[in-house]
Design a protein around this motif. Structure first.
Motif, PDB file in Angstrom:
ATOM      1  N   GLU A   8       0.825  -1.211   0.000  1.00 53.94           N
ATOM      2  CA  GLU A   8       0.000   0.000   0.000  1.00 53.94           C
ATOM      3  C   GLU A   8       0.858   1.259   0.000  1.00 53.94           C
ATOM      4  N   GLY A   9       0.541   2.162  -0.921  1.00 56.42           N
ATOM      5  CA  GLY A   9       1.236   3.429  -1.020  1.00 56.42           C
ATOM      6  C   GLY A   9       2.593   3.371  -1.687  1.00 56.42           C
ATOM      7  N   LYS A  10       3.033   2.191  -2.103  1.00 53.83           N
ATOM      8  CA  LYS A  10       4.374   2.027  -2.663  1.00 53.83           C
ATOM      9  C   LYS A  10       4.380   2.247  -4.175  1.00 53.83           C
ATOM     10  N   THR A  11       5.562   2.533  -4.680  1.00 57.29           N
ATOM     11  CA  THR A  11       5.786   2.649  -6.119  1.00 57.29           C
ATOM     12  C   THR A  11       6.467   1.375  -6.595  1.00 57.29           C
ATOM     13  N   ALA A  12       5.850   0.710  -7.576  1.00 59.69           N
ATOM     14  CA  ALA A  12       6.348  -0.585  -8.039  1.00 59.69           C
ATOM     15  C   ALA A  12       6.680  -0.543  -9.521  1.00 59.69           C
ATOM     16  N   LEU A  13       7.524  -1.467  -9.937  1.00 64.46           N
ATOM     17  CA  LEU A  13       7.831  -1.680 -11.351  1.00 64.46           C
ATOM     18  C   LEU A  13       7.655  -3.161 -11.641  1.00 64.46           C
ATOM     19  N   VAL A  14       6.912  -3.468 -12.704  1.00 64.48           N
ATOM     20  CA  VAL A  14       6.651  -4.857 -13.079  1.00 64.48           C
ATOM     21  C   VAL A  14       7.059  -5.063 -14.530  1.00 64.48           C
ATOM     22  N   THR A  15       7.998  -5.962 -14.781  1.00 63.74           N
ATOM     23  CA  THR A  15       8.360  -6.258 -16.166  1.00 63.74           C
ATOM     24  C   THR A  15       7.319  -7.211 -16.766  1.00 63.74           C
ATOM     25  N   GLY A  16       7.082  -7.033 -18.054  1.00 62.08           N
ATOM     26  CA  GLY A  16       6.092  -7.872 -18.726  1.00 62.08           C
ATOM     27  C   GLY A  16       4.694  -7.652 -18.190  1.00 62.08           C
ATOM     28  N   GLU A  27      -2.200  -5.487 -11.584  1.00 61.52           N
ATOM     29  CA  GLU A  27      -3.581  -5.270 -11.139  1.00 61.52           C
ATOM     30  C   GLU A  27      -3.705  -5.507  -9.633  1.00 61.52           C
ATOM     31  N   ALA A  28      -3.067  -6.557  -9.130  1.00 66.60           N
ATOM     32  CA  ALA A  28      -3.141  -6.844  -7.698  1.00 66.60           C
ATOM     33  C   ALA A  28      -2.500  -5.731  -6.881  1.00 66.60           C
ATOM     34  N   PHE A  29      -1.367  -5.240  -7.316  1.00 67.08           N
ATOM     35  CA  PHE A  29      -0.707  -4.154  -6.603  1.00 67.08           C
ATOM     36  C   PHE A  29      -1.602  -2.919  -6.553  1.00 67.08           C
ATOM     37  N   LEU A  30      -2.204  -2.575  -7.678  1.00 72.90           N
ATOM     38  CA  LEU A  30      -3.083  -1.409  -7.723  1.00 72.90           C
ATOM     39  C   LEU A  30      -4.318  -1.622  -6.857  1.00 72.90           C
ATOM     40  N   ARG A  31      -4.844  -2.823  -6.881  1.00 71.25           N
ATOM     41  CA  ARG A  31      -6.018  -3.139  -6.075  1.00 71.25           C
ATOM     42  C   ARG A  31      -5.713  -3.027  -4.578  1.00 71.25           C
ATOM     43  N   HIS A  32      -4.480  -3.326  -4.205  1.00 68.41           N
ATOM     44  CA  HIS A  32      -4.098  -3.270  -2.795  1.00 68.41           C
ATOM     45  C   HIS A  32      -3.436  -1.947  -2.414  1.00 68.41           C
ATOM     46  N   GLY A  33      -3.610  -0.944  -3.245  1.00 70.62           N
ATOM     47  CA  GLY A  33      -3.245   0.402  -2.836  1.00 70.62           C
ATOM     48  C   GLY A  33      -1.899   0.920  -3.261  1.00 70.62           C
ATOM     49  N   VAL A  81      11.274   4.056  -7.439  1.00 74.50           N
ATOM     50  CA  VAL A  81      10.695   2.722  -7.280  1.00 74.50           C
ATOM     51  C   VAL A  81      11.097   2.093  -5.948  1.00 74.50           C
ATOM     52  N   GLN A  82      10.130   1.392  -5.334  1.00 72.47           N
ATOM     53  CA  GLN A  82      10.352   0.730  -4.044  1.00 72.47           C
ATOM     54  C   GLN A  82      10.179  -0.781  -4.118  1.00 72.47           C
ATOM     55  N   VAL A  83       9.473  -1.247  -5.137  1.00 69.23           N
ATOM     56  CA  VAL A  83       9.244  -2.675  -5.339  1.00 69.23           C
ATOM     57  C   VAL A  83       9.491  -2.995  -6.810  1.00 69.23           C
ATOM     58  N   VAL A  84      10.353  -3.947  -7.085  1.00 66.17           N
ATOM     59  CA  VAL A  84      10.625  -4.371  -8.460  1.00 66.17           C
ATOM     60  C   VAL A  84      10.210  -5.830  -8.604  1.00 66.17           C
ATOM     61  N   VAL A  85       9.387  -6.107  -9.623  1.00 67.33           N
ATOM     62  CA  VAL A  85       8.980  -7.478  -9.923  1.00 67.33           C
ATOM     63  C   VAL A  85       9.540  -7.850 -11.288  1.00 67.33           C
ATOM     64  N   ASN A  86      10.484  -8.762 -11.308  1.00 69.75           N
ATOM     65  CA  ASN A  86      11.027  -9.236 -12.576  1.00 69.75           C
ATOM     66  C   ASN A  86      10.212 -10.445 -13.026  1.00 69.75           C
ATOM     67  N   GLU A 208      -2.177 -11.973  -6.225  1.00 69.54           N
ATOM     68  CA  GLU A 208      -2.638 -11.924  -4.839  1.00 69.54           C
ATOM     69  C   GLU A 208      -1.655 -12.630  -3.916  1.00 69.54           C
ATOM     70  N   GLY A 209      -1.092 -13.726  -4.391  1.00 63.16           N
ATOM     71  CA  GLY A 209      -0.132 -14.456  -3.574  1.00 63.16           C
ATOM     72  C   GLY A 209       1.100 -13.638  -3.250  1.00 63.16           C
ATOM     73  N   ILE A 210       1.563 -12.861  -4.220  1.00 67.43           N
ATOM     74  CA  ILE A 210       2.740 -12.017  -3.983  1.00 67.43           C
ATOM     75  C   ILE A 210       2.452 -10.972  -2.918  1.00 67.43           C
ATOM     76  N   VAL A 211       1.297 -10.330  -3.007  1.00 66.86           N
ATOM     77  CA  VAL A 211       0.932  -9.320  -2.008  1.00 66.86           C
ATOM     78  C   VAL A 211       0.961  -9.934  -0.608  1.00 66.86           C
ATOM     79  N   GLU A 212       0.363 -11.128  -0.458  1.00 62.20           N
ATOM     80  CA  GLU A 212       0.310 -11.779   0.849  1.00 62.20           C
ATOM     81  C   GLU A 212       1.674 -12.283   1.295  1.00 62.20           C
ATOM     82  N   ALA A 213       2.460 -12.839   0.370  1.00 62.09           N
ATOM     83  CA  ALA A 213       3.790 -13.338   0.735  1.00 62.09           C
ATOM     84  C   ALA A 213       4.697 -12.211   1.203  1.00 62.09           C
ATOM     85  N   LEU A 214       4.600 -11.057   0.556  1.00 61.62           N
ATOM     86  CA  LEU A 214       5.376  -9.898   1.001  1.00 61.62           C
ATOM     87  C   LEU A 214       4.941  -9.474   2.400  1.00 61.62           C
TER      88      LEU A 214
END
Length: 260
Positions: A8-16, A27-33, A81-86, A208-214
């Protein structure tokens, strides 16, 4: 990682991020704020549907894992950026004994392994400068189980998983959490190309799993039914070997020489 991380509130980068698992993660990141998601794709126009849906919370960036210059440019543009998803990767499978095995292996290594190293080298300093954050690598159950027909793909994913383990320690020293994601059968273009789409799970499970695992502070995520079966069998080894301090596991080994 030892403490949880909230998107929530973070800036993320997602490749692909334009399709499949990558889009589901965005979509999950945006849905969770998440405050902003950089959609890092080979052709920025491909991120238009995300922009149309979420407005200026989505920022398309050009990034190709095989072109180091585009990674450097993306890193320069996404200094906040605070979260990077490769997530981006390729599925190029061959058996060990067929004529095209070495070419298939080289293509897989170029994207799935060298691409990961390039991403880590470009973004680790930025994440550290921004207080740590998180680095998420999309690996696969294929990193742990090699089917004969997927030999070259599994080899590239196993190598990526090894790099991810090393990143957990290297980036953790600077406050960055690392998460290794191991999907099984997910309904994407890649699984369809492999002829495995019939029993595949929806990509949203991964996002959703990534959000919860983090949030939990996990290092491994096995998001779908097939992956969870592998994860259950692997859990003890992961806890006692992969996630353990190797100097505690083999006292003095690193001081006396590298493991064989």
């Amino acid at each position: 990682m030892e403490t949880g991380y909230d998107i929530e509130g973070k800036t993320a980068l997602v490749t692909g991020a334009n399709r499949g698992i990558g889009r589901a993660i965005a979509e999950a990141f945006l849905r969770h704020g998440a405050g902003r998601v950089y959609a890092a794709v080979r052709e920025p126009e491909a991120a238009r549907p995300l922009v149309e849906r979420h407005g200026d919370r989505v920022v398309p960036l050009r990034l190709d894992l095989t072109l180091p210059g585009t990674i450097a440019e993306a890193a320069e543009s996404a200094r906040d950026v605070q979260v990077v998803v490769n997530n981006a990767g390729v599925f190029i499978a061959a058996t060990v004994l067929e004529d095209g095995a070495l070419d298939a292996l080289e293509q897989g290594i170029e994207v799935n392994v060298r691409g990961l190293v390039r991403m880590a080298q470009a973004f680790a300093p930025i994440l550290a400068a921004n207080g740590g954050g998180a680095f998420v690598q999309i690996n696969s159950v294929a990193a742990l189980k090699c089917a004969p027909g997927f030999a070259t793909h599994s080899a590239s994913k196993a190598a990526a998983y090894a790099i991810t383990q090393a990143l957990r320690d290297a980036m953790g020293r600077h406050g960055t959490a690392v998460l290794s994601v191991h999907p099984g059968l997910i309904a994407t273009g890649m699984s369809a190309a492999a002829g495995l789409a019939g029993a595949a799970a929806p990509p949203a499970l991964v996002g959703e799993g990534i959000v919860e695992a983090l949030r939990r502070g996990d290092f491994h995520l096995f998001p779908d039914a097939m992956a969870r079966r592998v994860g259950e069998a692997y859990r003890q080894f992961a806890r006692e070997v992969v996630e353990a301090d190797i100097e505690e596991y083999q006292p003095g080994q690193l001081r006396g020489g590298a493991p064989s």
